[in-house]
Scaffold this motif. Sequence first.
Motif, PDB file in Angstrom:
ATOM      1  N   ARG A  54      29.598 -14.209 -19.618  1.00  0.00           N
ATOM      2  CA  ARG A  54      29.929 -12.839 -20.016  1.00  0.00           C
ATOM      3  C   ARG A  54      31.125 -12.317 -19.222  1.00  0.00           C
ATOM      4  N   GLU A  55      31.181 -12.622 -17.928  1.00  0.00           N
ATOM      5  CA  GLU A  55      32.300 -12.188 -17.097  1.00  0.00           C
ATOM      6  C   GLU A  55      33.619 -12.761 -17.607  1.00  0.00           C
ATOM      7  N   ALA A  56      33.546 -13.962 -18.178  1.00  0.00           N
ATOM      8  CA  ALA A  56      34.750 -14.599 -18.726  1.00  0.00           C
ATOM      9  C   ALA A  56      34.983 -14.206 -20.178  1.00  0.00           C
ATOM     10  N   ALA A  57      34.147 -13.287 -20.694  1.00  0.00           N
ATOM     11  CA  ALA A  57      34.273 -12.763 -22.066  1.00  0.00           C
ATOM     12  C   ALA A  57      34.022 -13.829 -23.128  1.00  0.00           C
ATOM     13  N   LEU A  58      33.305 -14.897 -22.765  1.00  0.00           N
ATOM     14  CA  LEU A  58      33.010 -15.950 -23.738  1.00  0.00           C
ATOM     15  C   LEU A  58      31.794 -15.603 -24.594  1.00  0.00           C
ATOM     16  N   ILE A  59      30.925 -14.738 -24.083  1.00  0.00           N
ATOM     17  CA  ILE A  59      29.768 -14.292 -24.857  1.00  0.00           C
ATOM     18  C   ILE A  59      29.637 -12.784 -24.727  1.00  0.00           C
ATOM     19  N   GLN A  60      28.857 -12.218 -25.633  1.00  0.00           N
ATOM     20  CA  GLN A  60      28.528 -10.798 -25.605  1.00  0.00           C
ATOM     21  C   GLN A  60      27.015 -10.670 -25.540  1.00  0.00           C
ATOM     22  N   GLU A  61      26.542  -9.560 -25.036  1.00  0.00           N
ATOM     23  CA  GLU A  61      25.095  -9.360 -24.971  1.00  0.00           C
ATOM     24  C   GLU A  61      24.733  -7.968 -25.474  1.00  0.00           C
ATOM     25  N   ARG A  62      23.525  -7.857 -25.955  1.00  0.00           N
ATOM     26  CA  ARG A  62      22.979  -6.552 -26.329  1.00  0.00           C
ATOM     27  C   ARG A  62      21.519  -6.511 -25.917  1.00  0.00           C
ATOM     28  N   ARG A  63      21.040  -5.319 -25.636  1.00  0.00           N
ATOM     29  CA  ARG A  63      19.651  -5.146 -25.212  1.00  0.00           C
ATOM     30  C   ARG A  63      18.847  -4.452 -26.298  1.00  0.00           C
ATOM     31  N   ASP A  64      17.676  -4.950 -26.527  1.00  0.00           N
ATOM     32  CA  ASP A  64      16.712  -4.320 -27.423  1.00  0.00           C
ATOM     33  C   ASP A  64      15.431  -4.147 -26.630  1.00  0.00           C
ATOM     34  N   LYS A  65      15.262  -2.940 -26.065  1.00  0.00           N
ATOM     35  CA  LYS A  65      14.158  -2.668 -25.140  1.00  0.00           C
ATOM     36  C   LYS A  65      14.275  -3.605 -23.941  1.00  0.00           C
ATOM     37  N   ASN A  66      13.314  -4.510 -23.736  1.00  0.00           N
ATOM     38  CA  ASN A  66      13.354  -5.386 -22.571  1.00  0.00           C
ATOM     39  C   ASN A  66      13.906  -6.770 -22.885  1.00  0.00           C
ATOM     40  N   THR A  67      14.404  -6.951 -24.092  1.00  0.00           N
ATOM     41  CA  THR A  67      14.900  -8.260 -24.504  1.00  0.00           C
ATOM     42  C   THR A  67      16.421  -8.233 -24.573  1.00  0.00           C
ATOM     43  N   VAL A  68      17.044  -9.255 -23.987  1.00  0.00           N
ATOM     44  CA  VAL A  68      18.498  -9.374 -23.990  1.00  0.00           C
ATOM     45  C   VAL A  68      18.888 -10.477 -24.966  1.00  0.00           C
ATOM     46  N   PHE A  70      22.040 -12.727 -26.774  1.00  0.00           N
ATOM     47  CA  PHE A  70      23.385 -13.208 -26.510  1.00  0.00           C
ATOM     48  C   PHE A  70      24.004 -13.762 -27.780  1.00  0.00           C
ATOM     49  N   LYS A  71      25.328 -13.616 -27.888  1.00  0.00           N
ATOM     50  CA  LYS A  71      26.049 -14.233 -28.998  1.00  0.00           C
ATOM     51  C   LYS A  71      27.452 -14.600 -28.526  1.00  0.00           C
ATOM     52  N   LEU A  72      28.064 -15.517 -29.244  1.00  0.00           N
ATOM     53  CA  LEU A  72      29.403 -15.954 -28.881  1.00  0.00           C
ATOM     54  C   LEU A  72      30.425 -14.839 -29.087  1.00  0.00           C
ATOM     55  N   ASN A  73      31.514 -14.942 -28.337  1.00  0.00           N
ATOM     56  CA  ASN A  73      32.705 -14.123 -28.577  1.00  0.00           C
ATOM     57  C   ASN A  73      33.781 -15.089 -29.073  1.00  0.00           C
ATOM     58  N   PRO A  74      33.703 -15.489 -30.348  1.00  0.00           N
ATOM     59  CA  PRO A  74      34.541 -16.597 -30.831  1.00  0.00           C
ATOM     60  C   PRO A  74      36.033 -16.327 -30.735  1.00  0.00           C
ATOM     61  N   GLU A  75      36.443 -15.058 -30.903  1.00  0.00           N
ATOM     62  CA  GLU A  75      37.866 -14.749 -30.845  1.00  0.00           C
ATOM     63  C   GLU A  75      38.437 -15.075 -29.461  1.00  0.00           C
ATOM     64  N   PHE A  76      37.663 -14.727 -28.405  1.00  0.00           N
ATOM     65  CA  PHE A  76      38.177 -14.982 -27.061  1.00  0.00           C
ATOM     66  C   PHE A  76      38.111 -16.463 -26.728  1.00  0.00           C
ATOM     67  N   ILE A  77      37.076 -17.150 -27.204  1.00  0.00           N
ATOM     68  CA  ILE A  77      36.990 -18.595 -26.968  1.00  0.00           C
ATOM     69  C   ILE A  77      38.212 -19.281 -27.567  1.00  0.00           C
ATOM     70  N   GLN A  78      38.564 -18.873 -28.768  1.00  0.00           N
ATOM     71  CA  GLN A  78      39.720 -19.476 -29.435  1.00  0.00           C
ATOM     72  C   GLN A  78      41.017 -19.086 -28.739  1.00  0.00           C
ATOM     73  N   SER A  79      41.147 -17.816 -28.377  1.00  0.00           N
ATOM     74  CA  SER A  79      42.393 -17.375 -27.744  1.00  0.00           C
ATOM     75  C   SER A  79      42.575 -18.037 -26.383  1.00  0.00           C
ATOM     76  N   GLY A  80      41.465 -18.268 -25.661  1.00  0.00           N
ATOM     77  CA  GLY A  80      41.551 -18.955 -24.376  1.00  0.00           C
ATOM     78  C   GLY A  80      42.024 -20.378 -24.523  1.00  0.00           C
ATOM     79  N   SER A  81      41.512 -21.038 -25.550  1.00  0.00           N
ATOM     80  CA  SER A  81      41.933 -22.416 -25.817  1.00  0.00           C
ATOM     81  C   SER A  81      43.410 -22.467 -26.204  1.00  0.00           C
ATOM     82  N   GLU A  82      43.813 -21.571 -27.074  1.00  0.00           N
ATOM     83  CA  GLU A  82      45.215 -21.552 -27.522  1.00  0.00           C
ATOM     84  C   GLU A  82      46.154 -21.195 -26.374  1.00  0.00           C
TER      85      GLU A  82
END
Length: 198
Positions: A54-68, A70-82
């Motif tokens: 998350r610190e590297a912006a490769l994933i995003q997180e959201r909270r639903d009550k006590n459950t966290v 996670f999902k990819l941040n595909p745009e940043f993964i691709q931009s980092g590679s490029e």
Amino acid sequence: MQLDKIVAYHKALSDPTRLRILLLLSRGEVHGHALAEKLNLSQPTVTHHAAKLREAALIQERRDKNTVYFKLNPEFIQSGSEASLKFIFAKGVEEMEEESPEHSLKESVLRNFFAKDGRLRQIPAQYKKKLIALQYMVEKLEPGVVYSEKEINEFIKPFHDDYATIRREFIMHQFMYRENDKYELNPPELWTHWENVK
């Protein structure tokens, strides 16, 4: 993408567990407990690796009550590679040359005054640094959109609790104009640009 960000990108990818987390998330959003079960790891271990991603912006997180979740941040993964490929094969020599003082100042202000979660630690006292911070925030608003005062306050609150001061600064330095308690971005040509401040 600057060299330090490219390095951070690759550091985040340099662990097999983190790569496996990304692979699992490539199929869609997954909550932390499910990741722990699939990887046969403890929840704290998963939380540690997810924080690095998350610190590297490769994933995003959201909270639903006590459950966290996670999902990819595909745009940043691709931009980092490029950016890595571009740096190595095209821009490496240019990027490694000494940065301009203006660029260095902006990077320094963003690094020192904004926390990793995007919060403004304090409003800079120095005029030029304050303009850099204000411009960084205001650039996240949509041009052509008319905002109510409440909407501007809600926009500022995630950055800093003193939304009234920052809202006034937006107006004072021509980033926005106000009419009948409605706010709209000025064209960038009208902004008080920190680069022009002596």
